[in-house]
Enzyme design. Structure first.
Site, mmCIF file in Angstrom:
data_model
loop_
_atom_site.group_PDB
_atom_site.id
_atom_site.type_symbol
_atom_site.label_atom_id
_atom_site.label_comp_id
_atom_site.label_asym_id
_atom_site.label_seq_id
_atom_site.Cartn_x
_atom_site.Cartn_y
_atom_site.Cartn_z
ATOM 1 N N TYR A 57 -29.056 26.863 -57.735
ATOM 2 C CA TYR A 57 -28.673 28.393 -58.308
ATOM 3 C C TYR A 57 -29.230 29.319 -58.813
ATOM 4 O O TYR A 57 -29.325 28.874 -59.953
ATOM 5 C CB TYR A 57 -27.459 27.911 -59.077
ATOM 6 N N ASN A 151 -22.969 15.018 -52.874
ATOM 7 C CA ASN A 151 -22.661 14.843 -51.680
ATOM 8 C C ASN A 151 -23.302 13.888 -50.227
ATOM 9 O O ASN A 151 -23.803 13.836 -49.134
ATOM 10 C CB ASN A 151 -23.580 16.333 -50.563
ATOM 11 N N GLN A 170 -20.256 13.857 -57.004
ATOM 12 C CA GLN A 170 -19.878 14.979 -56.782
ATOM 13 C C GLN A 170 -20.217 15.182 -55.105
ATOM 14 O O GLN A 170 -21.033 15.771 -54.763
ATOM 15 C CB GLN A 170 -21.060 16.455 -57.580
#
Length: 319
Positions: A57, A151, A170
């Protein structure tokens, strides 16, 4: 906000987590650090103590913003970060974790997750045994307190669990995106693995604020989100109309209703992003909404207006 146990660890997390992809700025438009810092702080003050981020990120920028917002209350928050698919060799995992520790200005990360399985985004294939070996080493050293995956399919989750304790999965999961329920969720329930749902508002679609004809900036990742395209988008608008009366009964927003439904699912907490403090406060308030079992079922059925027509591809974007 009443906390929940993360997997079988001794870590307690909040049912609503603060998501900080947007704080990294990359693939988002109109994000300012000052707003992100205020918003993360507002989430904490509203009772959200678990903060989710990742090295990818903004190449660590999101982690740095979190540190600015929360370093003075580090002992009262839980940090969850992730190592990306191109850093899954043993030494790369160690180095990535050290970078994240530095960015977060902390000496431990509560939950460290494999962001995408090896091979995604044209990354090199690395045996999961090697990656898990590095994560177990970090755990033994006290640099991380628990291990999670993101994922992963059920099969990938089962394989990873052969090499160490996995405390969380997640996946993308919302009322409008529910592939996880088919295979991975039953395994998680059976094995006490927490589900940390990302995109719990379907990237804002479940807020009801994106009407027919809305166009995203081409650089915004939502421009490629399948749910915002064609018949999927039209069906979503139909479902939202049916959800509005239920939200009105609870005197809450559509977003809060969608979050309340999600955290009522087995072992599921929701990672909700926010650009501004009031959004973070609204997300936190969703934890106070009490849905009856009949309402949960009613909302479930409305969501299927959208999900029954989606294909089996677990990736939400046409990348």
């Amino acid at each position: 906000m009443e906390k929940r146990r993360l997997g079988t660890s001794d870590i307690q997390i909040t049912p609503i987590l603060m998501g900080t992809w947007q704080a990294g700025k990359v693939m988002w438009t109109g994000i300012e650090d000052a707003d992100s810092i205020k918003t993360i702080r507002a989430a904490f003050e509203a009772g959200i103590t678990t903060i989710d981020t990742a090295e990818i990120y903004g190449d660590g920028h999101s982690e740095q913003v979190i540190a600015t917002a929360l370093s003075d209350v580090r002992d009262r928050v839980e940090y969850a970060s992730k190592v990306f698919a191109n850093h899954l060799k043993h030494d790369q995992v160690i180095a990535a974790c050290d970078r994240s520790l530095k960015n977060l200005k902390t000496d431990y990360i509560d939950l460290y997750q494999i962001h995408w399985p090896s091979g995604c985004f044209n990354s090199e294939i690395v045996p999961i045994e090697e990656t898990m070996g590095a994560l177990n080493q970090l755990k033994e050293q006290g640099k991380i307190r628990s291990i999670g995956v993101s994922n992963f399919s059920r099969a990938q989750l089962v394989e990873a669990a052969q090499y160490g304790r996995i405390d969380s999965l997640q996946p993308p999961y919302s009322l409008f995106w529910r592939q996880v329920e088919k295979e991975a969720m039953p395994y998680c329930i059976e094995n006490n693995i927490s589900i940390l749902a990302y995109s719990p508002l379907a990237q804002g679609l479940l807020t009801g604020k994106f009407g027919v004809g809305h166009k995203f900036d081409p650089t915004d990742n939502r421009a490629k989100n399948k749910l915002f395209q064609g018949e999927n988008f039209q069906r979503a608008q139909q479902a939202l109309e049916k959800l509005r009366p239920i939200a009105a009964r609870h005197n809450c927003s559509l977003a809060q209703l969608a979050l309340a439904w999600l955290i009522a699912q087995p072992q599921t907490s929701a990672i909700a992003g926010a650009r501004y403090p009031e959004q973070a406060q609204d997300n936190a308030s969703a934890a106070d909404i009490q849905l009856s079992s009949d309402e949960v079922a009613e909302i479930d059925a409305i969501g299927r207006i959208v999900t029954d027509h989606l294909d089996e591809n677990a990736v939400m974007w046409n990348w």
